[in-house]
Scaffold this motif. Structure first.
Motif, PDB file in Angstrom:
ATOM      1  N   VAL A  53      -2.178   0.359  -5.402  1.00  0.00           N
ATOM      2  CA  VAL A  53      -3.225   1.399  -4.902  1.00  0.00           C
ATOM      3  C   VAL A  53      -4.718   0.588  -4.628  1.00  0.00           C
ATOM      4  O   VAL A  53      -5.002   0.421  -3.816  1.00  0.00           O
ATOM      5  N   ASP A  54      -4.460  -0.166  -5.926  1.00  0.00           N
ATOM      6  CA  ASP A  54      -5.840  -0.670  -6.146  1.00  0.00           C
ATOM      7  C   ASP A  54      -6.383  -1.813  -4.970  1.00  0.00           C
ATOM      8  O   ASP A  54      -7.557  -1.934  -4.222  1.00  0.00           O
ATOM      9  N   ASP A  55      -5.174  -2.147  -3.902  1.00  0.00           N
ATOM     10  CA  ASP A  55      -4.856  -3.868  -3.709  1.00  0.00           C
ATOM     11  C   ASP A  55      -5.290  -2.781  -1.804  1.00  0.00           C
ATOM     12  O   ASP A  55      -5.887  -3.552  -1.149  1.00  0.00           O
ATOM     13  N   ARG A  88      -4.971  15.532  -5.170  1.00  0.00           N
ATOM     14  CA  ARG A  88      -5.356  15.975  -6.355  1.00  0.00           C
ATOM     15  C   ARG A  88      -3.686  15.442  -6.426  1.00  0.00           C
ATOM     16  O   ARG A  88      -2.470  16.480  -6.062  1.00  0.00           O
ATOM     17  N   LYS A  89      -2.685  14.174  -6.957  1.00  0.00           N
ATOM     18  CA  LYS A  89      -1.655  13.771  -6.875  1.00  0.00           C
ATOM     19  C   LYS A  89      -0.287  13.727  -5.613  1.00  0.00           C
ATOM     20  O   LYS A  89       0.345  14.587  -6.019  1.00  0.00           O
ATOM     21  N   PRO A  90      -1.167  13.599  -4.373  1.00  0.00           N
ATOM     22  CA  PRO A  90      -0.758  13.793  -2.985  1.00  0.00           C
ATOM     23  C   PRO A  90       0.720  12.377  -3.303  1.00  0.00           C
ATOM     24  O   PRO A  90       1.385  13.199  -1.725  1.00  0.00           O
ATOM     25  N   CYS A  91       1.075  12.236  -3.629  1.00  0.00           N
ATOM     26  CA  CYS A  91       2.283  11.545  -3.641  1.00  0.00           C
ATOM     27  C   CYS A  91       2.068  10.220  -2.602  1.00  0.00           C
ATOM     28  O   CYS A  91       1.190   9.716  -2.474  1.00  0.00           O
ATOM     29  N   GLU A  92       3.533  10.548  -1.753  1.00  0.00           N
ATOM     30  CA  GLU A  92       3.441   9.377  -1.004  1.00  0.00           C
ATOM     31  C   GLU A  92       1.985   9.650   0.168  1.00  0.00           C
ATOM     32  O   GLU A  92       2.037   8.236   1.101  1.00  0.00           O
ATOM     33  N   ALA A  93       1.502  10.590   0.278  1.00  0.00           N
ATOM     34  CA  ALA A  93       0.350  10.440   1.192  1.00  0.00           C
ATOM     35  C   ALA A  93      -0.862   9.927   0.643  1.00  0.00           C
ATOM     36  O   ALA A  93      -1.941   9.314   1.706  1.00  0.00           O
ATOM     37  N   THR A  94      -0.836   8.955  -0.074  1.00  0.00           N
ATOM     38  CA  THR A  94      -1.524   8.199  -1.240  1.00  0.00           C
ATOM     39  C   THR A  94      -2.626   7.254   0.002  1.00  0.00           C
ATOM     40  O   THR A  94      -3.671   7.480  -0.035  1.00  0.00           O
TER      41      THR A  94
END
Length: 164
Positions: free
Chosen positions: A126-128, A76-82
Motif C-alpha cells: 500500500v505504501d508503494d 474503513r478497512k475496505p479490503c480489496e477495494a483499497t
C-alpha cells in the motif's frame, strides 16, 4: 478524525461501507447538523435499502465510477477495494482517508516483491502504491489508532491537498 482533517461540508464517498453503512450514517447526521455536504456509500454487500441522508449504491466502486470534483474518498478497512480507492483518488485528484485492514490483498503477480508476515507485506504494498500514484500538490500523512474492538493498532493514511 475525518471531519478534523478534511471537513465534512463537501461530497464524501465511502467505499466498502459493509452491509450497514454505520460510518456513513454518522457522517450524514453530522452533515445535517452543519447544513452542508453529501455522503454516498458503496458496497456490493449492502443490505440496507434506505438511510436518511445517504445515497446508497449496492455495487462495487471501480475506476470508472464518477467522482464529484473535490470529493473526499474514505474507507474503513475496505479490503480489496483499497487499491481501487488509491488509484481513483490519484486519477481524480481527490483527497483520501483510508484506515487499512490487516488482510493481505496484494495481487498475486506482485506477491514476490514483498517479504515478511502478510500484514507487513500488505502495508509495504500500500505504501508503494500511494507513493507511486501521489499527484503533485498532495501530501501523505500516516498515523496509527488503537482498535478498541480487537486490540492492536490500525494504520491510517491521509492523502491531502497541500494548503495554498
Amino acid at each position: 478524525e475525518i471531519e478534523e482533517a478534511f471537513g465534512l461540508d463537501r461530497d464524501v464517498i465511502e467505499i466498502g461501507c459493509g452491509m450497514f453503512p454505520s460510518l456513513s450514517r454518522l457522517i450524514a447526521k453530522r452533515q445535517q447538523e452543519i447544513g452542508k455536504g453529501t455522503i454516498t456509500a458503496y458496497d456490493p454487500e449492502l443490505v440496507t435499502k434506505v438511510v436518511d441522508g445517504i445515497k446508497l449504491i449496492r455495487e462495487r466502486f471501480t475506476l470508472a465510477t464518477p467522482i464529484p470534483k473535490d470529493a473526499l474518498i474514505i474507507g474503513r478497512k475496505p479490503c480489496e477495494a483499497t487499491a481501487v480507492m488509491i488509484n481513483a483518488a490519484a486519477a481524480n485528484k481527490s483527497e483520501l482517508f483510508l484506515k487499512l485492514c490487516d488482510c493481505n490483498h496484494i495481487p498475486t503477480k506482485n506477491e514476490k516483491d514483498y517479504e515478511g508476515p502478510y500484514r507487513t507485506k500488505w502495508f509495504s504494498y500500500v505504501d508503494d502504491l500511494v507513493e507511486g500514484t501521489l499527484q503533485p500538490g498532495f501530501t501523505v500523512e500516516k498515523s496509527e489508532s488503537k482498535d478498541n474492538l480487537v486490540g492492536g493498532n490500525d494504520i491510517i493514511i491521509k492523502i491531502k491537498k497541500l494548503a495554498r
